[in-house]
Design an enzyme around this catalytic site. Structure first.
Site, PDB file in Angstrom:
ATOM      1  N   VAL A 100      -3.294  -8.894   8.415  1.00  0.00           N
ATOM      2  CA  VAL A 100      -1.868  -8.574   8.380  1.00  0.00           C
ATOM      3  C   VAL A 100      -1.725  -7.100   8.014  1.00  0.00           C
ATOM      4  CG1 VAL A 100       0.360  -9.081   7.306  1.00  0.00           C
ATOM      5  CG2 VAL A 100      -1.283 -10.932   7.706  1.00  0.00           C
ATOM      6  N   HIS A 104      -2.067  -5.862   1.004  1.00  0.00           N
ATOM      7  CA  HIS A 104      -2.022  -7.035   0.149  1.00  0.00           C
ATOM      8  C   HIS A 104      -3.366  -7.249  -0.529  1.00  0.00           C
ATOM      9  CE1 HIS A 104      -3.382  -8.440   4.107  1.00  0.00           C
ATOM     10  NE2 HIS A 104      -3.963  -9.464   3.510  1.00  0.00           N
TER      11      HIS A 104
END
Length: 120
Positions: A100, A104
């Site tokens: 993604v 993160h």
């Protein structure tokens, strides 16, 4: 690489996709992974538009970077992960396995984890 406002984490931040929130403040969101790789698998993301760890540490202020990683530690402790240990993973780019394109961190724990990197 420029930030893609259509990535799944951007949609989660806008409230377009539900999540199982573990922690949230004005700068950070932490939620359970929908395909956990360990008994505890939480994703921690900054609310800013950063593609990767590389992008985040280049563009965010030192205060924002420090606050983010302070929250990662607090979230791990709130989940009880410090007792037996945990893994913190930030995949960056294609070779790093990033899926993604929004920075993160994975917090994984709750059992003994395997080798960090499989031999090629």
């Amino acid at each position: 690489m420029s930030y893609d406002d259509d990535n799944i984490f951007a949609k989660i931040l806008r409230g377009e996709i539900p999540n199982d929130t573990v922690y949230e403040d004005d700068a950070v969101l932490a939620f359970r992974d929908i395909a956990p790789q360990a008994p505890v698998h939480v994703l921690v993301i900054p609310k800013g538009a950063y593609v990767s760890l590389d992008d985040f540490t280049q563009k965010a202020s030192a205060e924002e970077v420090g606050r983010f990683f302070k929250r990662v530690g607090e979230i791990a402790r709130s989940l009880g992960l410090e007792k037996d240990g945990f893994r913190t993973i930030a995949n960056t780019g294609v070779d790093g396995g990033q899926e993604v394109p929004h920075f993160h961190v994975h917090l994984c724990g709750g059992r003994r984890l395997g080798r960090m990197i499989a031999k090629a």
